[in-house]
Structures are given as C-alpha cells and as structure tokens.
Design an enzyme around this catalytic site. Sequence first.
Site, PDB file in Angstrom:
ATOM      1  N   SER A   1      17.123  26.112   7.225  1.00 61.04           N
ATOM      2  CA  SER A   1      18.156  25.353   7.938  1.00 61.04           C
ATOM      3  C   SER A   1      19.546  25.452   7.315  1.00 61.04           C
ATOM      4  O   SER A   1      20.482  24.838   7.816  1.00 61.04           O
ATOM      5  CB  SER A   1      17.743  23.878   8.031  1.00 61.04           C
ATOM      6  OG  SER A   1      17.616  23.315   6.749  1.00 61.04           O
TER       7      SER A   1
ATOM      8  N   LYS B   1      18.310  13.818   7.814  1.00 63.56           N
ATOM      9  CA  LYS B   1      19.554  14.509   7.460  1.00 63.56           C
ATOM     10  C   LYS B   1      20.779  13.701   7.897  1.00 63.56           C
ATOM     11  O   LYS B   1      21.774  13.608   7.160  1.00 63.56           O
ATOM     12  CB  LYS B   1      19.574  15.897   8.095  1.00 63.56           C
ATOM     13  CG  LYS B   1      18.538  16.848   7.483  1.00 63.56           C
ATOM     14  CD  LYS B   1      18.523  18.191   8.175  1.00 63.56           C
ATOM     15  CE  LYS B   1      17.495  19.128   7.529  1.00 63.56           C
ATOM     16  NZ  LYS B   1      17.448  20.444   8.178  1.00 63.56           N
TER      17      LYS B   1
END
Length: 777
Positions: free
Chosen positions: A679, A722
């Site tokens: 990611s 996140k």
Amino acid sequence: MNSERSERITIPVLPLRDVVIYPHMVIPLFVGRQKSIKCIETSMSNDKKIMLIAQKEASKDEPTPKDLFDIGTISAILQMLKLPDGTVKVLIEGLQRAHIKNLTNNGEHFIAEVELISSSNLLDKNQEVLIRTTMNQFESYIKLNKKIPLEILNVLNNIKNSEKLADTIAAHMPLKLNDKQSVLEIRNINDRLEFLMAIMESEIDLLQVEKRIRHRVKKQMEKSQREYYLNEQIKAIQKELGDMDEIPDENKILKRKIKSSKMPKEAREKTELELQKLKMMSPMSAEATVVRSYIDWMIQVPWYLKTKIKKDLQQAKKILDIDHFGLETVKDRILEYLAVQSRKNKIKGPILCLIGPPGVGKTSLGKSIARSTGRKYVRIALGGIRDEAEIRGHRRTYIGSMPGKLIQKMAKAKVKNPLFLLDEIDKMSRDIRVDPASALLEVLDSEQNMNFNDHYLEVDYDLSDVMFVATSNSMNIPAPLLDRMEIIRLSGYTEDEKLNIAKRYLYPKQIERNGLEENEIKITDSAIISIIHYYTREAGVRSLEREISKICRKAVKNLILDKSLKHIEINSKNLKKFLGIKRFDYGKIHGTNQIGQVIGLAWTEVGGELLTIETTCVSGKGKLTYTGSLGEVMQESIQAALTVVRSQADRLGIKKDFHEKHDIHVHVPEGATPKDGPSAGAAMCTAIVSSLTNNPVKSNVAMTGEITLHGKILPIGGLKEKLLAAHRGGIKTVLIPYENKRNLEEIPKNIIEGLNIHPIKKIEEVLKLSLEKIPYV
C-alpha cells in the site's frame, strides 16, 4: 536276556515319556500302551530285566527308533500289578547305563542289542573336594527350592559312591528332559558333577530373584492387609462410639452423586464401572486415588444444568452500552443472537472472533456479552499453549493426568451453557511437532462439538450449548480454524471515543483503585485530550489508563505530604508536572513542506501508523538503493514506482536518461523495524517525483494505495485504522484509492468531518494534490 558277548546283551526296550531313569533309582511307572505292556510281560517271563529309554518327543504314541535316545538304563522289575482299566503298574529299579547298538521291532515291542557302560572313577585327590562342593551347592539349592525336602540331605550324606551321589542329586532336581538325558549320557563322573553344579548355580540365581520378588509382594500385601485391618478396626471403634452414624458410606455417596448428575447413558455406565473397581481396591492404594479422582471429575462436569438465557433485548442493549462505548457492530451481532433466541428456544451458540489491536476492549467485551445474555463467564488464556493435551486432556495412563482446560473450566462454571472466551487465539505455539490449534477445530465446529471427546474423560461431552468468543490481534490464525468463526473487526478508537471512555470508565476506576475521593481530584477534558495527543499514540486505551493511573498516584502522594492541600485539579497547563515532558508531537509531522519526503499510512497489528518515506536523488550511474528493513513486497513497490516515473518522465519535466545519470536512495525511517506491504506504492512514486523535480511535498497530506505500472491506484485494506492514525497525527488531507470510497461508510462521522479525504484513481491525481507545484508540463 541272552548274552552275546561279555559287554553286550539283548534286552526288551520300554520307551518312556518325560521320564529318565538313573541307576540306583526305585520308581513306580504306569504303563498304558499295548506295546509297552507286551514288553513288560516278556521281561517278566524271562529274567525281569528291561531297558528303559526316553522318547525325544512325548507327544508320539507310536515312536520309531529315530524317536528314542541312544542311551538308557538297564532296570529290574520289582513288582507288577494289572489294574482294572487294563493298564499296568510296575515298580522299577535302575541298575546300569547302557548304549543301544541295534534297535528292532519284533511286531510286539522293541528289542535292542545294547552295550553296558561302566562309569570312570574319580581321581582320589579330586573326589573329596568335588563331592563336598556339590553337596554344599545342593544344600543351598534345596533351601531356596521349598519343593525338595531337607531330609534328602541325610540320605546323600550316607552315600559314599560318587556315581550314585550324582544320580541321586539329578533324580531329585526338576530338570528339563534334555538336561536329564545329558546327566545320563555323561560317562565321566567328574564331568557329571560339574554339569550338575552349573545347573544348580543357574537355578540358585533364578530362585534368589524369585525370593526377592516374593518378599516384595508379600510385604506389599501385608501392608495392604494391615491398612485394611486398621481401617476396619477404626470403623468398628467408631461404630461402638456411635460416630459411624454421622459418617455415611463413601461408595453410597458417590453412587448417589452419579445418579443426581444426570449423565448420558455412556458416561454413567463408564463411571459406575469405575466405582465398582474402586470398591474392590484398598482405599490407601495409589490406583484407588486415580480412580476416585476420575469419578470426581465425571461428577463435577455439568451434564444437564443450564443458566436461563436472558431474552430482554432492551436490558441487554443497556448493559452493553453501560460497559462499552462504541463498538456498535459487535453489539448489534449480540442483539441479533438474542432476538433469534427469543423466537426459538434451541439454537446453536454463535462462535465469534473479535479481531483488533490491543487495548480496544476485546476481552472486557466478552464479560459484557456474558452479562447481557445471562451466561456464566469462563476465560482461557491460549497465549503460549503448545500442547494438544492442554485442550483435549491427558490420557489416564500418565501419572498426574487431568482433563483439558475446556473440561476443567466447564466443571468450574457448573453449567453447560457458559460464555467461553478463548483469549489470544493467535498466540498459540505451533511447529512441525505440535499444533494445539488443530485440537480446537472440533471445539469450534458447531456441527461436531456436541460430541467433543476429552482424552481423560474417554466419553463424549456436548459443547453445543456453549457460546464461544475468541479474541485475536491479527488474522494470523490457521485457515481451518478461521473458517469456523464469525469474524468481527474492532478498529482503534477515535479521539472522541477515547475521551468518553476515559471519563466514563478509566478515570472513575483509577480514583477507586488509588484510594481517592471524587472531591479530592479532578482531571479536566482538556487534560485528557492532551494526554491522548502528547503522551499516547495507540489504537486502544491501555496507555491512556496507565497515564491516568500515574496522575492519581502522584495526586495521592501530594495530598498526604501537604496536609493543607484538599483538592487537586489537573488541566492541560499543569499536566507536565504530573506526566513530565511531552512524548509525541501532535499535528507537527514535518512542520514544513520538504522535497522527497512523503507521509504514508500503514496498518499494523496494533492499529494504523503514519509512515515517513524519504527519497534522495544524487549524481551517479543509475543505482537504486532502498533501506529501512523493507520486505520483498515493498521493494517491488519501489521498482514499480520508478518504472511509472520513467514512463511519464516527459510529462513530468524529467530528463529521459535520469535513471542512467542519477542514483536514487529510498529510505523508511526506524530502520530496525521490519516493514512490508503493497500500500506504499503511491507514496513511493510521489517521493521519487518530488526528489527528481525539486518539488516539495505538502506536510499535511498523507496517502495510501498500491500502484500499477500504468499509474493506476489499487484498493488497500485497513482503511479505518489508517484514517484513525491520520486523525491522531494531525493530518488534514488524506488520499485514498477510489475503490475504497465505499469503506468510508464504516468510518465514524467525526473522523470523516475532521479530514479532507480524496478518493483517487490515477497517480496524476496524487501528484497534483500532494506536491506544492503542479508537476505536469
């Protein structure tokens, strides 16, 4: 008997089964075979002499010459008596050894030409020593062998002939047929006595071992009998005193308990069988203790008793809300289960797995679920368990064996439908030799756990009424086990949730634990928010609770030392006096925009984290270097990002041959911490472009997303964690993959409102939003 030569004679032969006759022996024989009877009659009609010889195999009724030994004994028939059943009883006396030279069958019986054997005499100097040694050894032998009467020693002491002495000793020893025949065949008296002494020595060793064994057994039996006798005496005395009326029979008590436990048929029969064994054992024996322990476990385990499950949804919701702030997904799932339970009495207990970072309330949530459903709460800590026997129990063949932890906890709960919390299920030890997770497969399968078999109980136990709740920090759980559970994810708490949790639960709990009164201390909301911002950086609230506990301890100390001090108020201004200097900088990740430095977003087992990515471009020969303990996937993301930059070099205003004349170094700080995952691709690409174009990256922008070679941004996992990390870190703008836009519905509204979130599809959008200047020409 006709004499042929001085040393040879012809004589009838009588085969014997399992008997060897020695010279000087007088022994009765029962004869039943027709040929043998004919042989005796022939001998009686002549001089009553007969050759007695042993068969090699006693099982043969019609022996041939090959079935007989070569050496036997010339004997005299002293008496003969015909019995009513047709058999004959004869009294025989052995005379002299003889060797068969020729054996024939005349149709009625065997006739043999034999050679008489004269024994060799002992040497004078050896005779006395050998006889004395043999006698001493034989005396030792008969003292151990109780079957030989001691009177035989008197008989032997009167025998002066060494040959007769050897034969008499052999006749009184229980020798095997081959050994008896060997004694008969040994012509030298010296050798014959030594052979007997060797046999006696071997037999003495065996008899001494038998004696020791008999002594131990006798001693043990005497001990058991003594204990039994004393126990019976105690009972008799107690009965006379009238005490026995108050002490009921133990076996009757156990039998009554077995009946009242309402065990299934299989378990009841097994337990009753063990009770029967116990009755026949000494109460003080070790085996009785093992059997008694087994019966106790079988009685203690709940076989039918259940707690009534609460069906009041409003009350259950109230309990869950009181105990925990937020966690709506989990609460809804519990209420769904109770709703179905209220409609249908018998449903299989759900098997839930709460996965989330430490400190978010997974374990305490298990207690709340138990309270809201009315179940008893049972917890097993699975961390570090490395043996299947911890789950399934030990077999009773092992010393100190016990049931597995499941059955132990069920016995402690005393009901068969508790809430079972399997804590830290991802922390079980696994290697090529042991895998305790496999033992849980049957437990967590609602189709099989009604027949769970514990190795100690040895009977099936029904676990289908148990509600299992497992907790884990990650998805690092064996796939077959994971497939059997319903996964519920618990993300980290938002700032508002942490504030509410601290005010509702943590602050009151620490006041009570540290012996404070509510009017003695006050921690303001601003102080709690400052603790969250500057003294903790976590997904859960454990560190927050520790800091509040630290404040309370210091407050107690100050109140005791300063008697004039009656009340302490902690706010954001005086917080430093209690907790020291700030440990984290909230909202100041970089301070200013910097070239080649990007903030990425990462997911870890303990929640989301901000990930700083640094890139530097220097003159060189096109070497690509990456440092910071990066995993293979992250290294591949750097290579993919570099390829994207090369493919768009013209549009970005970068020279096409930059990769040949410049070295690029990508570094992710905290080099000792391993990092991996796809990611960070978008952030890597942005950092490289910023470094090559001298275009600073905005310090208040964070991003996440995997990049393809064509510049497309792919979706990622752990979005909630996140975004929470970005919110905790003071980030204002977050770039996420466009396909993750649908996941924003799961994010708390206050987090979304506090962040400027941009769903993006291509790397071009990322560069335009994150760099100070628009990069494309």
